[in-house]
Scaffold this active site. Structure first.
Site, PDB file in Angstrom:
ATOM      1  N   HIS A   1      33.715 -44.958  -5.065  1.00  6.97           N
ATOM      2  CA  HIS A   1      34.155 -44.922  -3.670  1.00  6.97           C
ATOM      3  C   HIS A   1      33.132 -45.659  -2.818  1.00  6.97           C
ATOM      4  CE1 HIS A   1      31.439 -41.481  -3.979  1.00  6.97           C
ATOM      5  NE2 HIS A   1      31.412 -41.353  -2.667  1.00  6.97           N
TER       6      HIS A   1
ATOM      7  N   HIS B   1      31.291 -44.853  -0.094  1.00  7.10           N
ATOM      8  CA  HIS B   1      30.134 -44.275   0.587  1.00  7.10           C
ATOM      9  C   HIS B   1      28.877 -45.013   0.139  1.00  7.10           C
ATOM     10  CE1 HIS B   1      32.122 -40.186   1.732  1.00  7.10           C
ATOM     11  NE2 HIS B   1      32.207 -41.067   2.706  1.00  7.10           N
TER      12      HIS B   1
ATOM     13  N   ASP C   1      25.822 -44.342  -0.714  1.00 12.68           N
ATOM     14  CA  ASP C   1      24.979 -43.969  -1.850  1.00 12.68           C
ATOM     15  C   ASP C   1      25.618 -44.337  -3.181  1.00 12.68           C
ATOM     16  OD1 ASP C   1      26.879 -41.977  -1.252  1.00 12.68           O
ATOM     17  OD2 ASP C   1      25.725 -40.410  -2.244  1.00 12.68           O
ATOM     18  N   HIS C   2      26.813 -44.937  -3.118  1.00 10.52           N
ATOM     19  CA  HIS C   2      27.488 -45.405  -4.331  1.00 10.52           C
ATOM     20  C   HIS C   2      27.754 -46.915  -4.300  1.00 10.52           C
ATOM     21  CE1 HIS C   2      28.511 -41.291  -5.867  1.00 10.52           C
ATOM     22  NE2 HIS C   2      28.249 -41.034  -4.598  1.00 10.52           N
TER      23      HIS C   2
ATOM     24  N   HIS D   1      38.151 -36.451  -2.289  1.00 10.05           N
ATOM     25  CA  HIS D   1      36.875 -36.518  -1.588  1.00 10.05           C
ATOM     26  C   HIS D   1      37.189 -36.799  -0.118  1.00 10.05           C
ATOM     27  CE1 HIS D   1      32.632 -36.912  -1.082  1.00 10.05           C
ATOM     28  NE2 HIS D   1      32.612 -38.233  -0.956  1.00 10.05           N
TER      29      HIS D   1
ATOM     30  N   ASP E   1      32.396 -38.602  -6.486  1.00  2.90           N
ATOM     31  CA  ASP E   1      32.291 -37.377  -5.698  1.00  2.90           C
ATOM     32  C   ASP E   1      33.661 -36.706  -5.631  1.00  2.90           C
ATOM     33  OD1 ASP E   1      29.775 -38.326  -5.364  1.00  2.90           O
ATOM     34  OD2 ASP E   1      29.878 -38.554  -3.191  1.00  2.90           O
TER      35      ASP E   1
ATOM     36  N   HIS F   1      24.075 -36.205  -9.359  1.00  7.86           N
ATOM     37  CA  HIS F   1      24.363 -36.300  -7.915  1.00  7.86           C
ATOM     38  C   HIS F   1      23.784 -35.096  -7.171  1.00  7.86           C
ATOM     39  CE1 HIS F   1      26.858 -36.794  -4.212  1.00  7.86           C
ATOM     40  NE2 HIS F   1      26.762 -38.076  -4.525  1.00  7.86           N
TER      41      HIS F   1
END
Length: 360
Positions: A60, A62, A64-65, A181, A252, A310
Site C-alpha cells: 500500500h 503509506h 513507511d511502505h 486497512h 497492514d 511491523h
C-alpha cells in the site's frame, strides 16, 4: 527459498530498526515486498544482492511502505549495468496510484536510469478507496506521457474469486488479495510449483551412467538408455513429485478474510503485530493488528511458521540492550504464541534471514 527482513518497524525508521522491506529469494531471483524509507541502506547491509531483484511488490502507499522506492530505483542503476541484466525490465506491482507516484517522483527529480521499469496496478472498487481526509480526495491516475525509462504497465483486475493473478512462470505463481486497512492494501502469495522428486543417482551409477546431461534428461521426464542397451524410465529412478512451498506476506491489516483461500497451508506467514493486545481498540481504529489477531489468523490458515513484524517503536528489538522497565518485542511474541499454540512463531528482526525448507 528464503526470506530476508530489511526493516521491521512501523511508521518511521529509527537508529535501531528500519521500516518495511522484505525480500523473498527463490531460484536465483529476489522479490522485494515494500520499500519504506531507507530500504536501500538496509539492502546494502544485508546478504541480498541488489542485482538479483527482478520484481518489487508494494502492499500500500503509506510512506513507511513506499517512500524508499524512487531512491532504490535510482540506486539499482549500477546493478543493471551487469551484462546479465542487460535489456531486462524491473517489474513493480501495487495499488492504483503507484504508477503516478513513481513517475512523478522520477520526473520532478530529473532522474534517469540505465534500465527500464514497468508499473502494474491492482485495480480496486471505488468502495475500497477510503480517505483519511474527506475534504481531500487526490487523483490516483497517472497523467501525461511515460517517463523516458517507463514501459506501459497492466491494469490488473481481480477475478471472480476476488484474487489478483500477477505472475506465472515454469517455477512460480504469484497472487494477491485485498486486505482491510485505511487505504487500499494487499497481501501477496508466492507459490512454488510442484517440484520433481529426488533423483536416485546411485542407481544410475550402478547402471553405468555417470553424472552428466542424461541425469537432467531423465529428471525432466525423458527415458534414457543405459550402456547395456536397456531403457531406464523416470519412474525407475525419480521419486514422487514434491509439493511446492508457499510464502504469504501481508501488508497492514485489521481484517484479512479475503486472502484466506490462497493463503491456506502456508509454509511461512509474515503478519503485522504492531502493538500489544491491550491496545486493541486503538489498533483497530488505525487499521492494524495485535499479536492475538496475528496468531488467530495463522491458526485459521493452518500455516507452519508465523513471523510477526511491523512493530511500533515503543517496543525495543529483542537484540538491543534495554533499560529496566522498557517494553520489548518479547511481549508481542508471548502474546502471539498464546493464540497460536503449538505453532512456530518468530519475531522478525532487521537483516534476519529465514530459510523455508523444501516440502517432503
Amino acid at each position: 527459498m528464503d526470506i530476508t527482513f530489511l526493516g521491521t518497524a512501523s511508521a518511521h525508521p529509527s537508529p535501531t530498526r528500519g521500516v518495511s522491506g522484505t525480500v523473498v529469494k527463490s531460484d536465483g531471483e529476489a522479490w522485494l515486498v515494500d520499500c519504506g524509507e531507507g530500504t536501500q541502506i538496509q539492502l546494502m547491509k544485508s546478504s541480498v544482492k541488489p542485482g538479483r531483484i527482478t520484481k518489487i511488490f508494494i502492499t500500500h502507499l503509506h510512506g513507511d511502505h513506499s517512500f524508499g522506492l524512487p531512491g532504490l530505483l535510482c540506486t539499482l542503476n549500477t546493478a543493471f549495468l551487469d551484462p546479465d541484466r542487460e535489456g531486462s525490465i524491473m517489474e513493480i506491482y501495487g495499488p492504483q496510484g503507484l504508477r503516478k507516484y513513481v513517475r512523478v517522483s522520477l520526473e520532478l527529480s530529473r532522474s534517469e536510469m540505465s534500465y527500464s521499469y514497468v508499473v502494474h496496478e491492482l485495480q480496486v472498487p471505488d468502495t475500497d478507496h477510503p480517505h483519511d481526509w474527506e475534504s481531500w480526495k487526490p487523483s490516483h491516475e497517472a497523467e501525461g506521457s511515460l517517463h523516458p525509462n517507463e514501459k506501459a504497465g497492466r491494469n490488473i483486475t481481480m477475478n471472480a474469486d476476488g484474487i489478483y493473478n500477477l505472475h506465472e512462470d515454469d517455477r512460480h505463481i504469484i497472487q494477491a488479495a485485498p486486505l482491510t486497512h485505511r487505504v487500499p492494501c494487499f497481501g501477496y502469495v508466492f507459490l512454488e510449483k510442484p517440484q520433481p522428486g529426488r533423483l536416485d543417482a546411485e542407481m544410475l551409477r550402478s547402471r553405468g551412467i555417470p553424472p552428466g546431461p542424461l541425469y537432467a534428461r531423465i529428471k525432466a521426464g525423458q527415458e534414457i538408455e543405459a550402456p547395456d542397451g536397456s531403457v531406464i524410465t523416470p519412474q525407475d529412478v525419480v521419486g514422487p513429485t514434491r509439493p511446492g512451498r508457499k510464502i504469504v506476506i501481508l501488508g497492514d491489516t485489521k481484517e484479512s478474510s479475503r486472502i484466506i483461500p490462497i493463503a491456506m497451508n502456508a509454509d511461512v506467514l509474515v503478519h503485522e503485530a504492531t502493538v500489544a493486545d491491550e491496545l486493541h481498540d486503538i489498533c483497530i481504529e488505525r487499521g492494524h493488528s495485535t499479536p492475538a489477531m496475528a496468531g488467530q489468523f495463522a491458526a485459521q490458515i493452518q500455516c507452519k511458521h508465523l513471523v510477526i513484524s511491523h512493530f511500533s517503536q515503543r517496543y525495543s528489538p529483542l537484540s538491543r540492550q534495554c533499560k529496566e522497565g522498557d517494553e520489548t518485542v518479547q511481549k508481542l511474541l508471548d502474546q502471539t504464541r498464546a493464540t497460536f499454540p503449538g505453532g512456530k512463531v518468530t519475531a522478525a528482526e532487521d537483516l534476519m534471514t529465514i530459510s523455508v525448507p523444501a516440502r517432503k
